[in-house]
Design a protein around this motif. Structure first.
Motif, short mmCIF file in Angstrom:
data_model
loop_
_atom_site.label_atom_id
_atom_site.label_comp_id
_atom_site.label_asym_id
_atom_site.label_seq_id
_atom_site.Cartn_x
_atom_site.Cartn_y
_atom_site.Cartn_z
N ILE A 1 -2.13 8.83 -1.56
CA ILE A 1 -3.53 8.44 -1.45
C ILE A 1 -4.19 9.44 -0.52
CG2 ILE A 1 -5.16 6.63 -0.72
CD1 ILE A 1 -3.52 5.87 -3.23
N ASP A 2 -5.20 10.12 -1.02
CA ASP A 2 -5.89 11.16 -0.25
C ASP A 2 -4.91 12.17 0.35
OD1 ASP A 2 -8.52 10.74 -0.74
OD2 ASP A 2 -8.87 9.44 0.99
N GLY A 3 -3.96 12.56 -0.45
CA GLY A 3 -3.06 13.64 -0.03
C GLY A 3 -1.90 13.22 0.85
N ALA A 4 -1.84 11.96 1.23
CA ALA A 4 -0.72 11.51 2.08
C ALA A 4 0.14 10.51 1.32
CB ALA A 4 -1.26 10.88 3.35
N THR A 5 1.43 10.52 1.64
CA THR A 5 2.34 9.59 0.97
C THR A 5 2.28 8.22 1.64
OG1 THR A 5 3.81 11.44 0.49
CG2 THR A 5 4.76 9.24 0.33
N VAL A 6 2.13 7.20 0.83
CA VAL A 6 2.13 5.82 1.32
C VAL A 6 3.58 5.41 1.58
CG1 VAL A 6 1.55 3.44 0.69
CG2 VAL A 6 0.07 5.33 -0.04
N ALA A 7 3.89 4.98 2.80
CA ALA A 7 5.28 4.62 3.11
C ALA A 7 5.68 3.30 2.47
CB ALA A 7 5.48 4.55 4.63
N GLU A 8 4.78 2.31 2.56
CA GLU A 8 5.05 0.99 1.98
C GLU A 8 3.82 0.52 1.25
OE1 GLU A 8 6.43 -2.18 4.41
OE2 GLU A 8 8.25 -1.11 5.00
N LEU A 9 4.03 -0.04 0.08
CA LEU A 9 2.91 -0.53 -0.71
C LEU A 9 3.16 -2.00 -1.05
CD1 LEU A 9 0.30 0.47 -2.28
CD2 LEU A 9 1.78 0.52 -4.28
#
Ligand code: ADP
Ligand code: MG
Length: 263
Positions: free
Chosen positions: A199-207
């Motif tokens: 999301i916006d170039g960063a990896t989401v750690a937990e969704l």
């Protein structure tokens, strides 16, 4: 007691170029627990078609969805590409001391899909065409268990049978989730060509589930399928689902990738 089953889905985008270190780690994991490795075929199929000068047939169906049209020839290409992929995967594991049985879900009668008759836009007209693709309706857990007992690792091509067809194309992410459910797997890891959900170039750690709906516009294409398959698996009791790029150990330990959580 042996650790419970781990299902690893390796995306077609990466299956042909995983580095030796990835296979070293996979072999290490497979030495400690039963692994079912389900592979996709998108990039190998694309390469095969490029070599023969063929283009994928993309059509719009009666519901307005565009998709790859799978006729008997495409299915045969998938079958040929998958024979090669299974052999290569078995080879990588075998030379690291891991025994693997390889099967395709159709020939082994493990996966059953449903092919619905659909109409497609061809030359401006909605026309019934046999698109040999459909969702998994059933996994034969007995046959799956028998294959799994035969070796450390089971390499499975997610092709299915149906009442009308000997082989049916099906979505590999959803197939992996259904296979994990049938095997009562503890974990499902989906290895792909991006570090995780971005999301916006960063990896989401937990969704979590409540975060999924608002993010829908930003999670599309192949990733949308993975997220939906992840929730199907979690709802059925699979303990841990991780999506991303990296070794199985790093993904399982949360050092990389996105962990999808039930709540
Ligand atoms: N928010 C997102 N984060 C990461 N990838 C995304 C996102 N939305 C769409 N994608 C796409 O999903 C792709 C992964 O799915 P896919 O190409 O089907 O890979 P695989 O071969 O592993 O199934 C990524 O390469 C990316 O193009
Ligand atoms: Mg995909």
């Amino acid at each position: 007691m042996a650790e419970p089953v781990l299902v690893v889905k390796v995306g077609g985008s990466v299956v042909s170029d995983l580095p030796p270190a990835w296979w070293d780690d996979a072999a290490k994991v497979a030495a400690t627990r039963k692994v079912i490795l389900v592979h996709g075929w998108s990039a190998p199929l694309r390469a095969m078609h490029a070599n023969t000068g063929r283009q994928p047939i993309m059509l719009v169906n009666q519901h307005g969805h565009r998709g790859r049209f799978t006729d008997a020839r495409v299915l045969e290409d998938i079958r040929v590409a998958s024979v090669d992929l299974r052999a290569r995967i078995r080879g990588e594991l075998g030379k690291r001391g891991v025994s693997a049985v390889a099967a395709d879900g159709a020939t082994a009668k493990v996966l059953v899909a449903e092919v619905r008759r659909q109409r497609w836009w061809v030359d401006g007209r909605l026309t019934y065409l046999d698109n040999i693709v459909g969702p998994i309706r059933d996994v034969d857990a007995t046959r799956l268990g028998r294959l799994l007992r035969a070796a450390d690792t089971l390499v499975l091509t997610p092709l299915a049978t149906s009442p009308q067809y000997p082989a049916v194309n099906t979505d590999a992410d959803r197939a992996a989730a259904r296979i994990a459910m049938a095997a009562v797997a503890a974990d499902l890891v989906m290895v792909t060509d991006v570090p995780g959900i971005q999301i916006d170039g960063a990896t989401v750690a937990e969704l979590s589930r409540e975060e999924v709906s608002p993010l829908a516009p930003f999670v599309t294409g192949g990733m949308k399928k993975k997220v939906s398959a992840a929730f199907t698996a979690l709802d059925a009791g699979i303990g841990r689902v991780v999506i991303g790029r990296g070794t199985i150990s790093d993904l399982l330990a949360g050092r990389t990738g996105t962990r999808v959580c039930r709540r």
